[in-house]
Design an enzyme around this catalytic site. Sequence first.
Site, PDB file in Angstrom:
ATOM      1  N   ASP A  75       0.430   3.789   1.692  1.00 18.74           N
ATOM      2  CA  ASP A  75       0.380   4.416   3.011  1.00 18.74           C
ATOM      3  C   ASP A  75       1.793   4.694   3.535  1.00 18.74           C
ATOM      4  O   ASP A  75       2.656   3.812   3.526  1.00 18.74           O
ATOM      5  CB  ASP A  75      -0.369   3.489   3.981  1.00 18.74           C
ATOM      6  CG  ASP A  75      -0.745   4.184   5.283  1.00 18.74           C
ATOM      7  OD1 ASP A  75       0.178   4.579   6.022  1.00 18.74           O
ATOM      8  OD2 ASP A  75      -1.943   4.303   5.578  1.00 18.74           O
ATOM      9  N   CYS A 121       0.837  -1.196   0.000  1.00 18.04           N
ATOM     10  CA  CYS A 121       0.000   0.000   0.000  1.00 18.04           C
ATOM     11  C   CYS A 121       0.874   1.248   0.000  1.00 18.04           C
ATOM     12  O   CYS A 121       1.983   1.248   0.558  1.00 18.04           O
ATOM     13  CB  CYS A 121      -0.913  -0.001   1.226  1.00 18.04           C
ATOM     14  SG  CYS A 121      -2.058   1.402   1.286  1.00 18.04           S
ATOM     15  N   ARG A 127       2.934   4.921   6.372  1.00 14.38           N
ATOM     16  CA  ARG A 127       3.300   4.253   7.624  1.00 14.38           C
ATOM     17  C   ARG A 127       3.760   2.813   7.427  1.00 14.38           C
ATOM     18  O   ARG A 127       4.043   2.112   8.404  1.00 14.38           O
ATOM     19  CB  ARG A 127       2.096   4.275   8.582  1.00 14.38           C
ATOM     20  CG  ARG A 127       1.607   5.671   8.942  1.00 14.38           C
ATOM     21  CD  ARG A 127       0.243   5.617   9.610  1.00 14.38           C
ATOM     22  NE  ARG A 127      -0.791   5.148   8.696  1.00 14.38           N
ATOM     23  CZ  ARG A 127      -2.064   4.952   9.034  1.00 14.38           C
ATOM     24  NH1 ARG A 127      -2.446   5.166  10.280  1.00 14.38           N
ATOM     25  NH2 ARG A 127      -2.933   4.526   8.143  1.00 14.38           N
ATOM     26  N   HIS A 181      -2.394  -3.770   5.046  1.00  9.77           N
ATOM     27  CA  HIS A 181      -2.264  -3.376   6.456  1.00  9.77           C
ATOM     28  C   HIS A 181      -3.636  -3.071   7.035  1.00  9.77           C
ATOM     29  O   HIS A 181      -4.521  -2.538   6.358  1.00  9.77           O
ATOM     30  CB  HIS A 181      -1.333  -2.174   6.620  1.00  9.77           C
ATOM     31  CG  HIS A 181      -1.860  -0.904   6.005  1.00  9.77           C
ATOM     32  ND1 HIS A 181      -2.540   0.045   6.731  1.00  9.77           N
ATOM     33  CD2 HIS A 181      -1.802  -0.440   4.731  1.00  9.77           C
ATOM     34  CE1 HIS A 181      -2.872   1.054   5.933  1.00  9.77           C
ATOM     35  NE2 HIS A 181      -2.437   0.782   4.711  1.00  9.77           N
ATOM     36  N   CYS A 215      -6.511   0.175   6.683  1.00  7.85           N
ATOM     37  CA  CYS A 215      -6.209   0.758   5.372  1.00  7.85           C
ATOM     38  C   CYS A 215      -7.306   1.740   4.948  1.00  7.85           C
ATOM     39  O   CYS A 215      -8.489   1.387   4.885  1.00  7.85           O
ATOM     40  CB  CYS A 215      -6.078  -0.352   4.335  1.00  7.85           C
ATOM     41  SG  CYS A 215      -5.726   0.230   2.661  1.00  7.85           S
TER      42      CYS A 215
END
Length: 221
Positions: A56, A54, A58, A110, A113
């Site tokens: 993302d 992803c 993080r 994750h 999400c």
Amino acid sequence: MSDKENHIPPAEDILYNSLLDGNKEFVAQTLKSDPEYFEKLASGQSPPVLWIGCADSRVPANQITNTAPGQIFVHRNIANMVVHSDMNMLSVLDYAVNVLKVKHVVVTGHYGCGGVMAAITNQQFGLIDNWLRHIKDVYRLHASKLETIADINERCDKLVEYNVIENVYNLCKTSIVQNAWKNGQSLGVHGWVYSLKTGIITDMKVSAYDNAHMANVFKFK
């Protein structure tokens, strides 16, 4: 005193410059511990793993697996999707499998999400709605189980798992992966889910090393 001399950089400029300063600090610290680090890094790459994750911020692949630059080849998009019309993903996959000869491809989602959570809703978000539709299709396949989960966050996390599993299957269906298997190349395809709350990766136990598990209609001869 001129306006230029009175100018105070906005917060955005300070943040921007801090990135460049951070790079200088990174270089200095790295060279201190290994003076030949960048010379060796520039000589080439032979990562054993392709990570489809992803976007993302993080979920940094190297950091959460405690690996160094050069060990993981990375492709990231919203909600770690493997879409058969996505030439970006397919190009990365083709290069990783056929040129770099990676040994493993890992689809990593994750919990929590944002893309998956957005797909659960009936809201319109704009252009991304066309991308989220692929996740909605995953929801449709597993709706009978998902809709027994009352808590929206728990339902989202279960869909995260289903989404990873379905995209592992999508990966296996590609001609790139199937041809690698057909040609005797050692290649494993895996699905993981990362927890932002604990830092732990969970293996979804859907690893494949050939197309034996696939429905016959998807198999190439």
